[in-house]
Design a protein around this motif. Structure first.
Motif, mmCIF file in Angstrom:
data_model
loop_
_atom_site.group_PDB
_atom_site.id
_atom_site.type_symbol
_atom_site.label_atom_id
_atom_site.label_comp_id
_atom_site.label_asym_id
_atom_site.label_seq_id
_atom_site.Cartn_x
_atom_site.Cartn_y
_atom_site.Cartn_z
ATOM 1 N N PHE D 56 0.800 -1.225 0.000
ATOM 2 C CA PHE D 56 0.000 0.000 0.000
ATOM 3 C C PHE D 56 0.836 1.279 0.000
ATOM 4 O O PHE D 56 0.294 2.377 0.000
ATOM 5 C CB PHE D 56 -0.942 0.013 1.204
ATOM 6 N N GLY D 57 2.159 1.147 0.014
ATOM 7 C CA GLY D 57 3.010 2.325 0.005
ATOM 8 C C GLY D 57 3.702 2.531 1.331
ATOM 9 O O GLY D 57 3.220 2.086 2.375
ATOM 10 N N ALA D 58 4.822 3.242 1.264
ATOM 11 C CA ALA D 58 5.677 3.390 2.447
ATOM 12 C C ALA D 58 4.978 4.130 3.578
ATOM 13 O O ALA D 58 5.325 3.978 4.747
ATOM 14 C CB ALA D 58 6.961 4.116 2.063
ATOM 15 N N GLY D 59 3.985 4.936 3.251
ATOM 16 C CA GLY D 59 3.285 5.694 4.289
ATOM 17 C C GLY D 59 2.161 4.933 4.957
ATOM 18 O O GLY D 59 1.515 5.443 5.879
ATOM 19 N N ALA D 60 1.909 3.711 4.503
ATOM 20 C CA ALA D 60 0.788 2.942 5.054
ATOM 21 C C ALA D 60 1.216 2.215 6.321
ATOM 22 O O ALA D 60 2.267 1.583 6.361
ATOM 23 C CB ALA D 60 0.288 1.935 4.020
ATOM 24 N N TYR D 187 -11.773 -7.279 -9.597
ATOM 25 C CA TYR D 187 -12.749 -6.885 -10.620
ATOM 26 C C TYR D 187 -12.149 -5.887 -11.589
ATOM 27 O O TYR D 187 -12.309 -5.996 -12.811
ATOM 28 C CB TYR D 187 -13.995 -6.290 -9.958
ATOM 29 N N PHE D 188 -11.429 -4.902 -11.040
ATOM 30 C CA PHE D 188 -10.844 -3.875 -11.910
ATOM 31 C C PHE D 188 -9.502 -4.323 -12.488
ATOM 32 O O PHE D 188 -8.940 -3.645 -13.347
ATOM 33 C CB PHE D 188 -10.665 -2.561 -11.140
ATOM 34 N N GLY D 189 -8.973 -5.437 -11.997
ATOM 35 C CA GLY D 189 -7.667 -5.872 -12.468
ATOM 36 C C GLY D 189 -6.553 -4.926 -12.070
ATOM 37 O O GLY D 189 -5.524 -4.840 -12.748
ATOM 38 N N CYS D 190 -6.769 -4.212 -11.005
ATOM 39 C CA CYS D 190 -5.765 -3.244 -10.567
ATOM 40 C C CYS D 190 -5.141 -3.710 -9.266
ATOM 41 O O CYS D 190 -5.567 -4.696 -8.661
ATOM 42 C CB CYS D 190 -6.401 -1.867 -10.385
ATOM 43 N N GLY D 191 -4.115 -2.994 -8.829
ATOM 44 C CA GLY D 191 -3.497 -3.297 -7.548
ATOM 45 C C GLY D 191 -4.347 -2.770 -6.403
ATOM 46 O O GLY D 191 -5.232 -1.925 -6.600
ATOM 47 N N LEU D 192 -4.051 -3.270 -5.208
ATOM 48 C CA LEU D 192 -4.772 -2.791 -4.026
ATOM 49 C C LEU D 192 -4.473 -1.323 -3.758
ATOM 50 O O LEU D 192 -5.318 -0.579 -3.260
ATOM 51 C CB LEU D 192 -4.387 -3.631 -2.809
ATOM 52 N N LYS D 193 -3.278 -0.913 -4.086
ATOM 53 C CA LYS D 193 -2.877 0.483 -3.839
ATOM 54 C C LYS D 193 -3.652 1.460 -4.708
ATOM 55 O O LYS D 193 -3.969 2.586 -4.288
ATOM 56 C CB LYS D 193 -1.376 0.611 -4.102
ATOM 57 N N VAL D 219 -6.544 -2.937 9.792
ATOM 58 C CA VAL D 219 -6.849 -1.511 9.662
ATOM 59 C C VAL D 219 -5.603 -0.879 9.052
ATOM 60 O O VAL D 219 -4.501 -1.065 9.593
ATOM 61 C CB VAL D 219 -7.123 -0.860 11.030
ATOM 62 N N VAL D 220 -5.763 -0.170 7.959
ATOM 63 C CA VAL D 220 -4.615 0.486 7.334
ATOM 64 C C VAL D 220 -4.833 1.991 7.381
ATOM 65 O O VAL D 220 -5.873 2.501 6.977
ATOM 66 C CB VAL D 220 -4.400 0.007 5.886
ATOM 67 N N VAL D 221 -3.824 2.675 7.915
ATOM 68 C CA VAL D 221 -3.908 4.120 8.130
ATOM 69 C C VAL D 221 -2.931 4.804 7.186
ATOM 70 O O VAL D 221 -1.740 4.501 7.198
ATOM 71 C CB VAL D 221 -3.571 4.460 9.596
ATOM 72 N N LEU D 222 -3.463 5.721 6.392
ATOM 73 C CA LEU D 222 -2.625 6.429 5.434
ATOM 74 C C LEU D 222 -2.336 7.857 5.868
ATOM 75 O O LEU D 222 -1.418 8.491 5.357
ATOM 76 C CB LEU D 222 -3.303 6.427 4.059
ATOM 77 N N ASP D 223 -3.099 8.354 6.813
ATOM 78 C CA ASP D 223 -2.868 9.704 7.340
ATOM 79 C C ASP D 223 -1.986 9.568 8.568
ATOM 80 O O ASP D 223 -2.412 9.045 9.600
ATOM 81 C CB ASP D 223 -4.223 10.325 7.712
ATOM 82 N N PRO D 224 -0.736 10.017 8.484
ATOM 83 C CA PRO D 224 0.204 9.747 9.587
ATOM 84 C C PRO D 224 -0.216 10.387 10.911
ATOM 85 O O PRO D 224 0.201 9.927 11.970
ATOM 86 C CB PRO D 224 1.530 10.326 9.082
ATOM 87 N N SER D 225 -1.062 11.405 10.863
ATOM 88 C CA SER D 225 -1.471 12.034 12.128
ATOM 89 C C SER D 225 -2.387 11.128 12.936
ATOM 90 O O SER D 225 -2.668 11.404 14.105
ATOM 91 C CB SER D 225 -2.172 13.366 11.852
ATOM 92 N N LEU D 226 -2.872 10.064 12.333
ATOM 93 C CA LEU D 226 -3.829 9.194 13.018
ATOM 94 C C LEU D 226 -3.192 7.933 13.591
ATOM 95 O O LEU D 226 -3.828 7.188 14.339
ATOM 96 C CB LEU D 226 -4.947 8.790 12.044
ATOM 97 N N THR D 227 -1.969 7.674 13.234
ATOM 98 C CA THR D 227 -1.356 6.384 13.546
ATOM 99 C C THR D 227 -1.179 6.124 15.039
ATOM 100 O O THR D 227 -1.446 5.017 15.521
ATOM 101 C CB THR D 227 0.018 6.281 12.852
ATOM 102 N N ASP D 228 -0.737 7.128 15.764
ATOM 103 C CA ASP D 228 -0.400 6.910 17.176
ATOM 104 C C ASP D 228 -1.568 6.397 18.000
ATOM 105 O O ASP D 228 -1.379 5.708 19.005
ATOM 106 C CB ASP D 228 0.102 8.215 17.809
ATOM 107 N N ALA D 229 -2.763 6.753 17.603
ATOM 108 C CA ALA D 229 -3.929 6.379 18.414
ATOM 109 C C ALA D 229 -4.352 4.926 18.222
ATOM 110 O O ALA D 229 -5.089 4.381 19.055
ATOM 111 C CB ALA D 229 -5.106 7.298 18.089
ATOM 112 N N VAL D 230 -3.912 4.299 17.139
ATOM 113 C CA VAL D 230 -4.443 2.970 16.829
ATOM 114 C C VAL D 230 -4.216 1.944 17.941
ATOM 115 O O VAL D 230 -5.156 1.250 18.340
ATOM 116 C CB VAL D 230 -3.905 2.431 15.487
#
Lengths: 350, 350, 350, 350
Positions: D56-60, D187-193, D219-230
């Protein structure tokens, strides 16, 4: 007269047993003047908000609410997330007499501290920070103190500043339950700002009801990052008056011409008069220093029983024989002296 | 005079913009008489409780609270468990204008129903019972209706009885948000008991504030199995006044000598006068039948804009050009006629 | 092999550090057999439910959940209203290590009691009933005990019966956090029913995970009036497994042929072996009686530091120099003896 | 074998009726290797977290949880304050089948939108922003979409990006319930990202259980401001597995070598095969486009009744005669063809 009420005896049970100070009642009557916008968009509320800034500093934002527990819950909710905890004295009103509102409405843990005379110390904060960062534990984010405390004692400006410093150093905020803030300021002979804004408090309540209002308290926010949320939390917490002008008018009247100080100082003096009067009564002794309008005393059960036939007051700790006597803005020296006479008589025949 | 208030124009925005009826203000002043026990252990509150039984029947238990949202939340909390749902109109006050208190304080789902004129029908209840017993779904346990509705319409005694029958047949209870219960009783010319107790309602609120009180509502419980919980829920929900006598005195004054009916009937008549006055104004038309003290009308945006320079009132649906005009106990025929003159002028120049 | 995992040292930190007992893993694999209804409508779950009745009595109803905190929250929610409180030890898992779930998800107050060795006594219940009926206070309705306690001690059948009697006499229910119920039964050499059903417990959890399961706990309800609510609360509390057969299969495997007892008794024996081995080591002493699979000991900081280079374990109270060592079903005598050797060496060089 | 299970018929009721994919079961067995730290401090979890970043990318940041409702509640809680609302389709799982968890655990309002084929459009967001800033109304702060939807349809990357843009422009965040995210990507033949990170989603869940896992969601968090609370919210929400390695191992196995795509693509193909097979059956018609592993069809009640004697499947809307048929990773062409044969026979004799 609509209600043919019983006349109650003079009460030493609570400052909530007093009625409304005449000046405040006049302010309510005066506000009954034509139509006015609801929910606080009126000129009485604007005047109250200005008065809050005048008294507590330009950065203070005041929000009128309906009762003391409401002021506490709105003020605390501003600062609390989903997995947070409040550090407070185990005698704190929020911990003991608000029917579990803190746990249910705020959803947070109360970290209750055993105290001397109801007062938290900086070391009490520091001792409760071990779990910070541990996802298995509630995270303390707010320290809440009561001014005056439930035991009638008061935090000095320096004591508050030291607590604020400890709290802030650890990333916590300082909340003050100021249901009897006026009594504390009167005790220290200082301004309201000196024991709130200047001492580093972040959010506090300013109590009106126990000091002569009908029903009016304020939440005062000193941290500007918290202000925007208040209207939403006040509404959701069932603390928004529709005919707000009548609440705002009470608070303005209390803050005008230092009525708050006159009322509180008088109540405090009556408590001191009562406490001084019992020092030489055998079998009776004070259990807390008298710093506001409450007197805590031990007395023999039979004495308490005799007195309760004629006076309203509460047992504080029945097993330990401790009673709480409170004075109010309308307690007179004669009330106190009559009560003292009866105390002495009851003690003499005990 | 403490506050040198702005004088506001006559408001057609809300019955909350009105002040306090003189008789109710006198009752407050009269209650300011020496000390009295706090939190409802006083004679004014006992008199209010008796009055509730007199008006709503011997099985009715009344509990005074501070505002309408509070009355709703306390009344509903009595009947709701941890995984329950409330069936209500999508225009219900609890669903739209209480800042999410139902979801947050009660923790329940609102099953919102599209309605005609804001009124639920028995079929709306029956259509939402499919999930009963399914552990994946919130369980409807309460039907909540508003009397009068947010759209100014009223449920007849028969309509309420039919809803109660449908609800009870399915094991649900019927709650009524009676913030404007007086207006509905005045509309039907019936007693308050006829549209509550006699119609099968289980718990309802009786609104005082919108009908001339300063701040006073009642939760009335007709199901005796629910009564014991009220004091705890009222306290926890921040709805317990410490100087309760002043709240109880307002409600007693409103219930005495049918003041509630006189105030509400007058407000209703003023709404009818206003509605009648616009029937022939081109470009303006009513969107709801006028059955209480609210008039909903469409009018051209330019007309609304012109009128809002001189009068306070709200857009109800700005996109659709719908406004809400409300009358109150203190609206005079002259107020209405002046407003009608200005409406006609604005419409003529539009 | 998918993951090239690090090999960790033998852990004395927690019974959660152990893996899955082979028999339980076989049961999971065996359940992977074609399609099956989800959410518990499958034959593995039916077998588990029967097994619960066989073990705990015909009146016992078992509900499989995903983890221990979940089992506690579902079990407690069954018994708690909106203004209630739980009496528990201040070391209780629900009070200290579930991240405030009790306050947030249940919305109730925890009345925490200072205890000796983590165990409540009947007098602790009686001392917390003063506020019953007072609407300003949270109302205690549940007593919750942990078996074994967080300090590794166990309540005897008689001690539980006495607590149940005190609780029931006051109208409260008795809940047991049985995350390590198996260890307690193994300690007393009694059946699981003797320390639950027969002792008067109303609702308890039966822990699987710490005793060899992958992730499987049960809520067991003995009060039939509470059973209907479980499916709803389990779903809402995020504790309902969709592929339930794999959870049920674990619990059945654990309950079959007394695997639960063999695993727990072994872990207990290893704790005793460890405790016995340190009695003569200078500078080290036990702080709690060893009655389950936990050993609490004080040891010099330098010794703890040395040991932690090679072993996983937790400080319990770092300031007091107390550590907690736990054993599990897979701890071998060799593991213990190696650890004892290293403890003696570290102590000798300290 | 421990349980002598009933053999169930092939199920077309739910992808939750399928068992565990052999590769994932092997991963569980392989993780049962000695001791390992609990609660996620293990190497299997570290590997899972790395895999999330790879996919999902380095920020995930990925956090393993126990079930789909849990993943939704943890992910949403990150973004929601005390007076907030979620805009979602009225068919959303969080709105209909999580037993009121959103209202109770999150305490927020669901603003439910009527949709075509279960999909929100940007205009649906914009139409619900009128109350922003109004303290009487819940404040929308999150838009939540389901991918695939409850009706089996999928949002294209462009559709998601448009929703993210609308949400972000108004200061809201975009959440995706990805219980069947794999089916959408297949279905779309695309990546998860491409349908998460690249499309502007802020927080989403990635479902494992419906796609071949035993019990494992992320649970995947892409907004880094939300990560600490998980970690705190996961623990408090009862979604933290103690023996986490067994959850992490499942998710890693699913993400490795595109097992997720193979499983999902196969299930999707089986749904298409089923849908294609009924196009010419009289009396039966599709009600939704088939874009994932669900087929919604109307069929005569007698046909449904006949089929349910031999197959497991659910009515979706019994009154409307709509059924839902689902396929899974383990559905074979033979299963589908047998089912089609029986459908044709039942339809022929109807």
């Amino acid at each position: 007269m609509l209600i043919d009420s019983t006349t109650y005896p003079k009460s030493f049970a609570s400052d909530n047993h007093a009625g409304v100070h005449p000046t405040i009642l006049e302010a309510i009557v005066a506000a009954n003047h034509g139509d006015a916008p609801a929910y606080g968009d009126d000129s009485w509320t604007a005047a109250f908000e200005d008065k809050i800034k005048e008294v507590f500093g330009a950065g203070a934002e005041g929000f009128a609410v309906l009762n003391g527990a409401g002021a506490n819950m709105v003020g605390l909710a501003l600062m609390l997330g989903r997995y947070d905890a409040i550090i407070c004295a185990n005698s704190a009103h929020i911990a003991t007499h608000e029917a579990g509102a803190a746990e249910r409405l705020l959803g947070v843990k109360l970290m209750m501290v055993s105290t001397e005379h109801g007062k938290l110390r900086p070391a009490d904060i520091e001792a409760r920070l071990d779990g910070l960062g541990n996802p298995h534990e509630s995270q303390p984010t707010v320290v809440s103190i009561s001014q005056a405390t439930e035991l009638g004692t008061c935090y000095s400006p320096d004591e508050i500043a030291a607590l604020a410093e400890s709290a802030h150093a650890a990333g916590l905020r300082l909340h003050m339950d100021g249901a009897r803030l006026a009594n504390a300021a009167a005790y220290f002979g200082c301004g309201l700002k000196a024991i709130t804004t200047d001492a580093g408090v972040d959010v506090f309540s300013f109590g009106g009801t126990k000091n002569g209002a009908l029903a009016a308290e304020a939440v005062v926010v000193l941290d500007p990052s918290l202000t925007d949320a208040v209207p939403f939390l006040r509404r959701q917490s069932l603390q928004l008056a529709s005919k707000m002008r009548f609440i705002s008018a009470q608070l303005s009247a209390l803050l005008m011409d230092d009525l708050w100080r006159r009322n509180a100082a008088h109540a405090n003096q009556m408590a001191v008069r009562l406490a001084d009067g019992i020092t030489d009564v055998p079998g009776i002794s004070l259990t807390q220093p008298v710093q506001s309008n409450a007197v805590f005393a031990t007395l023999p059960p039979i004495v308490a029983e005799t007195l309760r036939r004629r006076y309203l007051f509460h047992h504080w700790d029945e097993a330990a024989g401790i009673v709480r006597w409170m004075t109010a803005f309308d307690t007179t020296p004669e009330h106190v002296d009559d009560f003292l006479d009866d105390i002495r008589k009851a003690a003499a025949t005990a």
